[in-house]
Enzyme design. Structure first.
Site, PDB file in Angstrom:
ATOM      1  N   CYS A 178       0.908  -1.229  -0.182  1.00 42.60           N
ATOM      2  CA  CYS A 178       0.117  -0.090   0.101  1.00 42.60           C
ATOM      3  C   CYS A 178       0.912   1.436  -0.038  1.00 42.60           C
ATOM      4  O   CYS A 178       1.631   1.433   0.557  1.00 42.60           O
ATOM      5  CB  CYS A 178      -0.884   0.060   1.140  1.00 42.60           C
ATOM      6  SG  CYS A 178      -2.143  -1.083   1.289  1.00 42.60           S
ATOM      7  N   GLY A 214      -4.282  -6.659   5.837  1.00 34.27           N
ATOM      8  CA  GLY A 214      -3.113  -6.024   5.400  1.00 34.27           C
ATOM      9  C   GLY A 214      -1.959  -5.916   6.564  1.00 34.27           C
ATOM     10  O   GLY A 214      -2.359  -5.707   7.814  1.00 34.27           O
ATOM     11  N   SER A 237       0.856 -10.997   0.988  1.00 31.25           N
ATOM     12  CA  SER A 237       2.085 -11.062   0.733  1.00 31.25           C
ATOM     13  C   SER A 237       2.496 -12.550   1.119  1.00 31.25           C
ATOM     14  O   SER A 237       3.262 -13.192   0.535  1.00 31.25           O
ATOM     15  CB  SER A 237       3.052 -10.071   1.267  1.00 31.25           C
ATOM     16  OG  SER A 237       3.020 -10.094   2.632  1.00 31.25           O
ATOM     17  N   ARG A 274      -4.355   6.197 -13.183  1.00 32.87           N
ATOM     18  CA  ARG A 274      -4.514   7.554 -12.105  1.00 32.87           C
ATOM     19  C   ARG A 274      -4.877   7.049 -10.852  1.00 32.87           C
ATOM     20  O   ARG A 274      -5.416   5.713 -10.766  1.00 32.87           O
ATOM     21  CB  ARG A 274      -5.888   8.341 -12.568  1.00 32.87           C
ATOM     22  CG  ARG A 274      -5.658   9.222 -13.853  1.00 32.87           C
ATOM     23  CD  ARG A 274      -4.708  10.312 -13.880  1.00 32.87           C
ATOM     24  NE  ARG A 274      -4.858  11.345 -12.955  1.00 32.87           N
ATOM     25  CZ  ARG A 274      -5.856  12.135 -13.280  1.00 32.87           C
ATOM     26  NH1 ARG A 274      -6.264  12.414 -14.576  1.00 32.87           N
ATOM     27  NH2 ARG A 274      -6.024  13.330 -12.336  1.00 32.87           N
TER      28      ARG A 274
HETATM   29  P1  XMP Z   1      -0.375  -7.863   2.829  1.00 35.14           P
HETATM   30  O1  XMP Z   1       0.523  -7.044   3.924  1.00 35.14           O
HETATM   31  O2  XMP Z   1      -0.790  -8.846   3.342  1.00 35.14           O
HETATM   32  O3  XMP Z   1      -1.739  -6.872   2.295  1.00 35.14           O
HETATM   33  O4  XMP Z   1       0.307  -8.027   1.659  1.00 35.14           O
HETATM   34  C1  XMP Z   1      -2.716  -7.238   1.584  1.00 35.14           C
HETATM   35  C2  XMP Z   1      -3.814  -6.293   1.316  1.00 35.14           C
HETATM   36  O5  XMP Z   1      -3.316  -4.895   1.050  1.00 35.14           O
HETATM   37  C3  XMP Z   1      -4.539  -4.386   0.446  1.00 35.14           C
HETATM   38  N1  XMP Z   1      -4.119  -3.780  -0.838  1.00 35.14           N
HETATM   39  C4  XMP Z   1      -3.810  -2.586  -1.035  1.00 35.14           C
HETATM   40  N2  XMP Z   1      -3.873  -1.473  -0.500  1.00 35.14           N
HETATM   41  N3  XMP Z   1      -3.006  -0.116  -2.278  1.00 35.14           N
HETATM   42  C5  XMP Z   1      -3.562  -0.205  -1.017  1.00 35.14           C
HETATM   43  O6  XMP Z   1      -3.551   0.861  -0.440  1.00 35.14           O
HETATM   44  C6  XMP Z   1      -2.994  -1.318  -3.286  1.00 35.14           C
HETATM   45  O7  XMP Z   1      -2.775  -1.229  -4.312  1.00 35.14           O
HETATM   46  C7  XMP Z   1      -3.550  -2.553  -2.692  1.00 35.14           C
HETATM   47  N4  XMP Z   1      -3.467  -3.751  -3.109  1.00 35.14           N
HETATM   48  C8  XMP Z   1      -3.833  -4.593  -1.863  1.00 35.14           C
HETATM   49  C9  XMP Z   1      -5.797  -5.069   0.344  1.00 35.14           C
HETATM   50  O8  XMP Z   1      -6.449  -4.705   1.519  1.00 35.14           O
HETATM   51  C10 XMP Z   1      -4.932  -6.526   0.562  1.00 35.14           C
HETATM   52  O9  XMP Z   1      -5.922  -7.482   1.053  1.00 35.14           O
END
Ligand code: XMP
Length: 338
Positions: A178, A214, A237, A274
């Site tokens: 993120c 997250g 991840s 964007r």
């Molecule tokens: P981890 O830390 O497990 O997080 O890799 C996975 C979660 O990250 C969120 N996610 C995003 N948040 N921009 C964001 O701000 C992104 O491009 C993005 N892609 C994923 C999402 O909640 C996911 O489950």
């Protein structure tokens, strides 16, 4: 402006409690996705196009968890995946992501036609009128449990419950990819976010479960997320870069892991370039995700044992945090000086 402190995983440690757990086998990790729907392993694979499609979902189901199929594909492709997962084992529970505008309703309808168990409204800022309107349409016309998010405050939690959400996806800007907090300055460190929402639900006698989403990097983080009041965790991840995650192994021996709002994802799916709020990275290929899930659940079982808890409700009741200093954070990591 009111200022408050907020904490995340590395800021806290769990307090060991008297235990009578003789073996990890005595621990039951069963938890809830919605008030009446259980899973035996509280892990959900994140709806990202480099994390969860058919194979990941099947593996999570096999282990007792659930995968959430991402939405960056046609409705037909997504429903085909759900049908396949259901066909392979009619007991497999399925979850898939939709948006809050565009084709969201048609997508939800088609998913419900193929027997989806849970629909997740996958929106970066869930405390939003779009989500309220989407919930109102979905709840009145489709009889499938709906998970909504992402949110970061108690007020958002109570509102989303009011709007009909059957489960809350919690965490803004804390994911490993993120860039929301850098891009916008918004977001709340995850432990405090989960605690604030969970406490607000408890105070109002609301039993709607919480998914901590997250920033989870280890079984210790999972233990902390559940201790803060989450019922399940969503993993990105940790599950990416594996045999079961979508995408090819690159010549360098890596797999791509990209944020849903990253330039790479937006370009790949023909979206406007964007509002980039995520990055893309490469993860060293890890092999099958099976071992990773087993290690995480073993770690979590040990955590329950340290808490003296046989199940999630005992764990929630007994878990206690201390806030640690920077020295405490250092001490928590291997730090032998030779
Ligand atoms: P981890 O830390 O497990 O997080 O890799 C996975 C979660 O990250 C969120 N996610 C995003 N948040 N921009 C964001 O701000 C992104 O491009 C993005 N892609 C994923 C999402 O909640 C996911 O489950």
């Amino acid at each position: 402006v009111k200022n408050k402190s907020a904490y995340t995983y590395d800021d806290v440690q769990l307090v060991p409690k008297y235990s009578e757990i003789a073996s990890r086998k005595e621990v039951d990790l069963t938890s809830y996705i919605t008030e009446d729907k259980k899973i035996s392993l509280p892990f959900i694979a994140s709806p990202m196009d480099t994390v969860c499609e058919t194979m990941m979902s099947l593996m999570l189901s096999e282990k007792g968890g659930i995968g959430c199929i991402h939405r960056f594909m046609s409705i037909e492709a997504q429903t085909d995946m759900i049908s396949t997962i259901k066909k392979i084992n009619k007991n497999n529970m399925t979850m898939a992501a939709i948006g809050a505008n565009g084709d969201f309703f048609e997508r939800a309808l088609e998913l419900s036609n193929v027997g989806i168990d849970f629909i997740l409204i996958d929106v970066a800022h869930g405390h939003h009128k779009n989500v309220k309107d989407a919930l109102s349409v979905l709840k009145s016309r489709i009889n499938i449990p709906i998970i909504a998010g992402n949110i970061a405050t108690a007020k958002a939690g109570l509102d989303l419950v009011d709007w009909g959400s059957d489960c809350l996806r919690v965490g803004i800007g804390g994911g490993s990819l993120c860039s929301t907090r850098i891009q916008t300055g918004f977001g709340i460190p995850n432990i405090s976010t989960i605690q604030n929402i969970s406490e607000a639900l408890d105070l109002n006698n609301i039993g709607i479960p919480i998914i901590a989403d997250g920033g989870i990097r280890s079984s210790g983080d999972i233990a902390k997320a559940l201790a803060a009041g989450a019922d399940t965790v969503m993993l990105g991840s940790l599950l990416a870069g594996t045999y079961e995650s979508p995408g090819d192994i690159l010549k360098s021996g890596h797999k791509v892991y990209r944020g849903s709002a990253s330039l790479a994802t937006k370009t790949a799916h023909g979206q406007k370039e964007r509002n980039i709020e995520g990055v893309s990275t490469k993860i060293k290929y890890k092999g099958t995700v099976s071992k990773i899930i087993d290690d995480l659940s073993d770690g979590l079982r040990s955590a329950f044992s340290y808490a003296g808890a046989r199940n999630i409700s005992q764990y929630h009741a007994k878990a206690e945090f201390v806030y640690v200093t920077n020295a405490g954070t250092q001490e928590a990591k291997p730090h032998l000086i030779e």
